[in-house]
Design a protein around this motif. Structure first.
Motif, short mmCIF file in Angstrom:
data_model
loop_
_atom_site.label_atom_id
_atom_site.label_comp_id
_atom_site.label_asym_id
_atom_site.label_seq_id
_atom_site.Cartn_x
_atom_site.Cartn_y
_atom_site.Cartn_z
N VAL A 117 3.08 6.11 -6.58
CA VAL A 117 3.35 6.27 -8.13
C VAL A 117 4.66 6.57 -8.30
N ASN A 118 5.36 6.12 -9.16
CA ASN A 118 6.65 6.85 -9.46
C ASN A 118 6.66 7.96 -10.27
N MET A 119 6.82 9.14 -9.90
CA MET A 119 6.41 10.37 -10.42
C MET A 119 7.62 10.67 -11.44
N ASP A 120 8.78 10.17 -11.27
CA ASP A 120 9.77 10.35 -12.01
C ASP A 120 9.77 9.95 -13.48
N LEU A 121 8.72 9.20 -13.72
CA LEU A 121 8.53 8.43 -14.92
C LEU A 121 7.50 9.19 -16.05
N VAL B 188 -4.09 6.73 -3.30
CA VAL B 188 -2.92 6.96 -4.28
C VAL B 188 -2.14 7.89 -4.29
N VAL B 189 -0.70 7.93 -3.91
CA VAL B 189 0.15 9.01 -3.30
C VAL B 189 1.33 9.32 -4.44
N GLN B 190 2.02 10.29 -4.09
CA GLN B 190 3.48 10.32 -5.01
C GLN B 190 4.48 9.98 -4.45
N GLY B 191 5.23 9.08 -5.23
CA GLY B 191 6.76 8.69 -4.79
C GLY B 191 7.65 9.43 -5.70
N THR B 192 8.92 9.81 -5.38
CA THR B 192 9.91 10.41 -6.19
C THR B 192 10.28 9.78 -7.25
N ASN B 193 10.89 8.57 -7.18
CA ASN B 193 11.40 7.82 -8.08
C ASN B 193 11.73 6.37 -7.61
N VAL B 194 12.58 5.69 -8.50
CA VAL B 194 12.55 4.24 -8.27
C VAL B 194 13.11 3.78 -7.13
N ALA B 195 14.17 4.68 -6.69
CA ALA B 195 14.97 4.44 -5.13
C ALA B 195 14.06 4.69 -4.15
N THR C 292 6.85 1.00 -11.73
CA THR C 292 6.01 2.18 -11.86
C THR C 292 5.31 2.67 -10.66
N VAL C 293 4.66 1.50 -9.83
CA VAL C 293 3.68 1.66 -8.59
C VAL C 293 4.05 0.54 -7.70
N LEU C 294 4.17 1.09 -6.42
CA LEU C 294 4.33 0.27 -5.28
C LEU C 294 3.31 0.24 -4.65
N ALA C 295 2.45 -0.91 -4.15
CA ALA C 295 1.27 -1.13 -3.44
C ALA C 295 1.86 -1.54 -2.12
N VAL C 296 1.17 -1.17 -1.11
CA VAL C 296 1.32 -1.54 0.37
C VAL C 296 -0.27 -1.68 0.92
N VAL C 297 -0.54 -2.75 1.83
CA VAL C 297 -1.56 -3.03 2.38
C VAL C 297 -1.41 -3.26 3.98
#
Length: 184
Positions: free
Chosen positions: A75-79, A123-130, A163-168
Motif C-alpha cells: 500500500v502506498n502510505m504516502d497517499l 498487506v504491507v506498507q510501501g513508502t510512496n509511488v517511487a 495506490t497498491v502494488l500486488a505481487v504473487v
C-alpha cells in the motif's frame, strides 16, 4: 523386527505412564503416537514425549513440503488513504492480479497452486509511488506477476494515483521483494 524386539515394544507400549499419556492426549496427540513417543523417550516425562512427537511431526512436514505461494499487497502510505479506501484498493489489486494470472499458462498454474496452498495474502506498507515502482521492477526481474492499481480519482485520491502494488509467487521469491516491509 526380531520376535523379542516386537514383544519388548508391545509390552513397552502397555507399560507407558498413564499420567503422561493423559497429558499427551490433552495436547491432542493421538493415543498410539503418544504411546510411541513415551516409549521412544523411555517414559521420562510428558514434556520429553511431546517434544519428541512435535519435532518428528515438524520434520515429516518439512520433508514432504511443497512450494508455498503468497500474494502480497504493498500500500502506498504516502497517499494517506483511509481504511475503507485501502480495503477497496487492495480488492482492486487482488482482482487485477488474478486477471493478469490468466494471461499465461504458467501463471494460471501458479494461481492454482497459490489457491490450493491456502491462498495466503499479506498487506504491507510501501513508502510512496517511487517505492512501489521500484518493487514492481524487482518483482518483474524475478518473473513474478504484478499488478499496480491506478486510482480513477472518483473519491479521495487524485486520478492516476498509484495506490497498491500486488505481487504473487513462490513465498521465498516474493520475500525477496517485499520481505523487509512492515505489515499494515
Amino acid at each position: 523386527m526380531e520376535p523379542s524386539e516386537e514383544a519388548e515394544t508391545h509390552s513397552s507400549l502397555q507399560d507407558v505412564n498413564p499420567l503422561f499419556l493423559q497429558q499427551l492426549r490433552e495436547l491432542d496427540i493421538p493415543e498410539e503416537a503418544a504411546k510411541q513417543a513415551l516409549v521412544h523417550t523411555r517414559n521420562v516425562s510428558a514434556e520429553e514425549a511431546a517434544m519428541y512427537y512435535f519435532n518428528k511431526l515438524e520434520n515429516e512436514e518439512e520433508e514432504g513440503e511443497e512450494l508455498r505461494f503468497k500474494m502480497v499487497f504493498v500500500v502506498n502510505m504516502d497517499l494517506g488513504m483511509g481504511v475503507g479506501k485501502v480495503a477497496a484498493q487492495v480488492a482492486h489489486a487482488a482482482v487485477g492480479l488474478y486477471q493478469v494470472l490468466q494471461e499465461k499458462t504458467s501463471w494460471r498454474e501458479m494461481a492454482w497452486k497459490w489457491d490450493h496452498s491456502g491462498a495466503k495474502k499479506v498487506v504491507v506498507q510501501g513508502t510512496n509511488v517511487a517505492h512501489l515502482l521500484e518493487l514492481q521492477a524487482l518483482a518483474m526481474s524475478l518473473n513474478l506477476p504484478t499488478y499496480l492499481v491506478q486510482d480513477a480519482g472518483l473519491t479521495r485520491v487524485e486520478s492516476g494515483s498509484r495506490t497498491v502494488l500486488a505481487v504473487v509467487g513462490e513465498e521465498e521469491m516474493v520475500n525477496n521483494v517485499t520481505g523487509s516491509l512492515k505489515l499494515l
